[in-house]
Design an enzyme around this catalytic site. Structure first.
Site, PDB file in Angstrom:
ATOM      1  N   GLY B 263       0.820  -1.203   0.000  1.00 48.49           N
ATOM      2  CA  GLY B 263       0.000   0.000   0.000  1.00 48.49           C
ATOM      3  C   GLY B 263       0.854   1.253   0.000  1.00 48.49           C
ATOM      4  O   GLY B 263       2.055   1.199   0.276  1.00 48.49           O
ATOM      5  N   GLY B 265       2.411   4.680   1.295  1.00 53.57           N
ATOM      6  CA  GLY B 265       2.720   5.214   2.622  1.00 53.57           C
ATOM      7  C   GLY B 265       4.014   4.691   3.200  1.00 53.57           C
ATOM      8  O   GLY B 265       4.685   3.826   2.638  1.00 53.57           O
ATOM      9  N   GLU B 288      -0.702  -1.429  -6.795  1.00 53.28           N
ATOM     10  CA  GLU B 288      -1.409  -0.295  -7.396  1.00 53.28           C
ATOM     11  C   GLU B 288      -0.503   0.925  -7.506  1.00 53.28           C
ATOM     12  O   GLU B 288      -0.747   1.810  -8.307  1.00 53.28           O
ATOM     13  CB  GLU B 288      -2.694   0.036  -6.639  1.00 53.28           C
ATOM     14  CG  GLU B 288      -2.479   0.440  -5.193  1.00 53.28           C
ATOM     15  CD  GLU B 288      -3.792   0.727  -4.460  1.00 53.28           C
ATOM     16  OE1 GLU B 288      -4.845   0.227  -4.872  1.00 53.28           O
ATOM     17  OE2 GLU B 288      -3.741   1.461  -3.469  1.00 53.28           O
ATOM     18  N   ASN B 378      -8.243   8.797   4.915  1.00 52.47           N
ATOM     19  CA  ASN B 378      -8.071   8.893   3.459  1.00 52.47           C
ATOM     20  C   ASN B 378      -9.116   8.091   2.680  1.00 52.47           C
ATOM     21  O   ASN B 378      -9.758   8.613   1.781  1.00 52.47           O
ATOM     22  CB  ASN B 378      -6.676   8.379   3.053  1.00 52.47           C
ATOM     23  CG  ASN B 378      -5.560   9.155   3.734  1.00 52.47           C
ATOM     24  OD1 ASN B 378      -5.703  10.337   4.026  1.00 52.47           O
ATOM     25  ND2 ASN B 378      -4.459   8.482   4.008  1.00 52.47           N
ATOM     26  N   GLY B 382      -6.994   0.534  -2.090  1.00 52.99           N
ATOM     27  CA  GLY B 382      -7.002  -0.804  -2.677  1.00 52.99           C
ATOM     28  C   GLY B 382      -6.857  -1.905  -1.644  1.00 52.99           C
ATOM     29  O   GLY B 382      -6.772  -3.073  -2.003  1.00 52.99           O
ATOM     30  N   LYS B 402       0.842   8.461  18.510  1.00 44.43           N
ATOM     31  CA  LYS B 402       0.831   9.627  19.410  1.00 44.43           C
ATOM     32  C   LYS B 402       1.709   9.380  20.640  1.00 44.43           C
ATOM     33  O   LYS B 402       1.251   9.533  21.798  1.00 44.43           O
ATOM     34  CB  LYS B 402      -0.602   9.958  19.859  1.00 44.43           C
ATOM     35  CG  LYS B 402      -1.565  10.234  18.707  1.00 44.43           C
ATOM     36  CD  LYS B 402      -1.671  11.692  18.383  1.00 44.43           C
ATOM     37  CE  LYS B 402      -2.647  11.910  17.222  1.00 44.43           C
ATOM     38  NZ  LYS B 402      -2.409  13.144  16.494  1.00 44.43           N
TER      39      LYS B 402
END
Lengths: 517, 517
Positions: B263, B265, B288, B378, B382, B402
């Site tokens: 993915g 990121g 993708e 977001n 996919g 965090k």
């Protein structure tokens, strides 16, 4: 002996009792048994195994196509034979043991189990027990009323036990179309482009040397237990047919629609029955199970052809079909469940899928499996396989259960099997919500306005409005998302306790009339 | 003018300013724009449209491949141009308007939008705005750094605006492989059986009469904003590589594995970077989006070939690839996202998919999209397309966010995008949970023991044990399923408030020492 049923002579000496065959199964083994939605299940060997376990305790992993008939899951569970069970079940006793944590139940997409076995991602099948109507000259196994995962089991098992069921007509041969994808890499496309196409063999090809036992049986399948259509399911069917008529009018569907799929059970079966009174014709089905409604639509001339992995019929319809199997064989085909539920074939054909939601939330997320979010009912079955790849993914449910004490539509489902991305249409007896192209807030309004029972509409509307005030793509109040479920658990109804009001019986106390006569 | 870029001479007179082209877009229209994960997006016309909206307000439905670069979503949202947006976005300003309910956002599987448009299930595209590096002699549109949904948009739109981006080398031509499934019924198999196979055209075929405007631009793509690998992502990569080595050893994967998908990121990119130090070779990707890691693996000789729908690179890698495009063209292909994400192709190829979970629950259900269960980040992207049809579906996440105030693993996720059925492996920096073939109670033990941060392990273990005491296939305490989320909302941390204890600072007060000096 049974030369018409066991056509490979060298296998004649493998005929033995169910008890002797069951002795091939040992403690700790993984056993793959035929059977899909009560149809075509192995009937004698599992019983013999359960009997043996009374004095010779053993535990196995049992993999099937889907649910079994003949109380097999119940009897095996009672005798503590099942350590692990996949990929589906629908038996009350087994369900209790699953929810108690005694039996490990792996709830799988029904189209995926074969892939997981082939890829070695779950333990391989040691022994396969497959019901057949015949064994061919080459040792091929001809299934009966289901194919399910039988081909995968038989092709993988070190030993195969075949139950030849004499109650199943030998003329079933030719009904099946057996083919499986090859191992990766270098897998080729599945060349199935039409519902009626046959692309495989009429039997499961196996090396006859692996057929270790043949058991002769004479038992019927357990008949379907789907209830007859009622007013509510007729209304659900009516709403859905209205939608489909509009889709045809708008040019989004051909007059013969696209292949139909309907999940097992009362509501989906009833919806299909409703198509008998629809204007559609030349219909086809590409489903995992054929029910009474399929046969009714075929007989009414509405349906041209039906493909599935099993047929699960009521006793009279079952008899009718088996007695006229030559007639139906040109209109029906049974395939491995990996093919009936395969994403490649489904996305290509684009079925209209009709599956039952246990409950649904205001955004269209569907819980197909877990009562109260925790307790397994049956399993996801093929709902995910079909909904994800559908042309039009429809979920149906009655708006309430338990006489109105449960709303089938809740603020948030405590278990998600089919996420909102895969739910196009939701239908209850009250109406239909067309969720295509809608954002979650729009989906909520459509569902609350059209599908929710009036007794719960205000409650859900209030939740939604207060959630929206906090913002978000999918507004929720996390601290009360399950308030309706908790109220049901604690009070026996999702409805709030009525506010205390003076009742007619109490009225005399508040009047000025003298109390004494 | 630009004869090498606009090879069909009759289109020369369609060259116009972005402002004139944007005038073709009218209030209420559905506009399809190129762009997928910041790559190959239309750059001039959307800006001109936003400018125009300052004095001539209008609202559109905007459909793209995936996220856009160049602050396009931000600028359009600020000018209130977006009424509806699908199927993905990743812009902070737009995100705020989505969560405020101002923009209706339809979060879709990225592989499905084209199918929904083709089937007429969502409103058709009126105007397409497609970035190209050239228009061929026949009017075919040659995309740039992404294909996305551009072919679908261009083939459906009544009017097409082409942005010829001179910053994109004309030599990109030949990188793309454009083919789309036909309408149903009678659709044929997609004949793609190998990652490197080309089955379509190098351009999007359109009737040149529909090309209504050509705009010349000279702008780079926005570079990738993925962070570099850190200690934690390296540990995640290490755990995953260990698993893959075991799979090869066990014969469940070939030494070149199966095609990889990762993915968009930071974490997925970092995991792929980790493969550079792995023993694997001759790898392929079927993904993708291609990120820096893909190019690094190609350059290191680890990766043989990569297929995707876009490439989203950091500025220096982007420059390196575009300057050496002839070299890379034999090792890369960009396809329509319907093909890169298609269930048919994916189930056939069986990729190893690596996607990022926003959070995950103890049973392995994944929330990919909704912060706090309500606020869109977001979109599902996919992840569902790939996870469902993977050979091995891996989800990765750091165990906390965090600074430790949020545990990425919670008792129950308040939004499910990828249900446990589709999650095989979960990896955090602490370890890997192999969930294949496990029942939910077993999955919970594997996840809690291997993946949870020690600060939260006791809390989740306690929840799980108390839930098990109530029974169920998937034990839960509905009344406290979201207690950790609510605590974070109310106190700023999922950790419980420390029990009040005498601290060193407070100690003097409790001593017998005289307070006065």
């Amino acid at each position: 002996m049974y030369r018409d049923r066991i056509r490979l002579a060298s296998l004649q000496d493998k005929i033995m009792s169910a008890e002797d065959a069951a002795a091939l199964i040992q403690d700790g083994m993984t056993v793959g048994m035929s059977g899909f939605t009560r149809a075509g299940d192995a009937k004698a060997v599992p019983l013999a195994l359960a009997k043996r376990a009374e004095t010779d305790p053993l535990q196995i992993t049992l993999i099937t196509g889907a649910s079994l008939g003949n109380d097999t899951d119940k009897i095996l569970a009672e005798r503590h034979v099942l350590a692990r069970r996949l990929p589906f079940q629908s038996d009350a006793t087994l369900r209790r043991k699953i929810n108690d944590g005694e039996v490990m139940f792996i709830d799988q997409h029904l189209g995926e189990t074969a892939e997981l076995l082939r890829g070695g991602q779950i333990a391989p099948v040691d022994v396969a027990v497959i019901e057949a109507c015949a064994i061919t000259e080459t040792g091929g196994i001809v299934p009966t009323t289901s194919v399910g995962n039988s081909a995968t089991f038989a092709m993988q098992a070190r030993k195969i036990i075949v139950e030849i069921n004499l109650n199943m007509p030998a003329a079933l041969e030719g009904l099946h179309d057996v083919v499986l994808p090859a191992s990766r890499p270098h897998r080729q496309p599945i060349p199935l482009t039409e519902v009626e196409q046959r692309i495989g063999l009429t039997y499961i090809p196996v090396d006859p040397a692996r057929i270790a036992a043949i058991v002769i049986t004479q038992h019927d399948d357990s008949p379907s237990n789907a209830a007859a259509p009622d007013d509510e399911t007729r209304r659900i069917a009516g709403h859905l047919i209205g939608l489909l008529e509009n889709e045809v009018k708008a040019g989004r569907l051909p007059p013969s629609l696209l292949p139909l799929q309907a999940g097992i059970g009362t509501i989906a079966n009833a919806v299909l029955h409703g198509l008998a009174d629809s204007p559609f014709h030349d219909l086809t089905m590409y489903s995992e199970v054929l029910q009474d409604s399929t046969i009714a639509l075929l007989d009414a001339g509405k349906l041209r052809f039906a493909s599935a992995s099993s047929m699960t019929l009521s006793a009279p319809v079952y008899e009718h079909v088996l007695n006229n199997i030559e007639h139906y064989k040109s209109r029906l085909v049974l395939r491995p469940q990996e093919i009936s539920n395969h994403p490649e074939v489904l996305r290509r054909l684009g079925p209209i899928t009709i599956n039952t939601a246990l409950e649904c939330d205001i955004y269209g997320n569907v819980n197909s499996t877990h009562v109260g979010g925790t307790h397994m009912m049956n399993g996801i079955g093929g709902s995910g396989d079909f909904a994800r790849n559908a042309h039009l993914s429809v979920f149906v449910t009655k708006s309430v259960a338990k006489g109105g004490k449960i709303s089938s539509i809740v603020p948030m489902v405590p278990h998600v099997d089919n996420a909102e991305h895969d739910v196009d249409i939701l239908v209850t007896e009250h109406g239909l919500a067309d969720l295509r192209g809608l954002a979650p807030r729009e989906r909520a309004r459509a569902i609350i306005d059209n599908c929710v029972d009036p007794a719960y509409r205000g409650m859900l509307q209030d939740y939604f409005e207060r959630a929206c005030a906090r913002g978000g793509q999918t507004p929720h109040l996390l601290e009360e998302a399950f308030a309706m479920h908790l109220r049901y658990r604690d009070t026996g109804t999702m409805l709030p306790a009525p506010v205390a009001m003076p009742t007619r019986a109490a009225a005399p106390v508040t009047t000025a009339e003298p109390l004494a006569a």
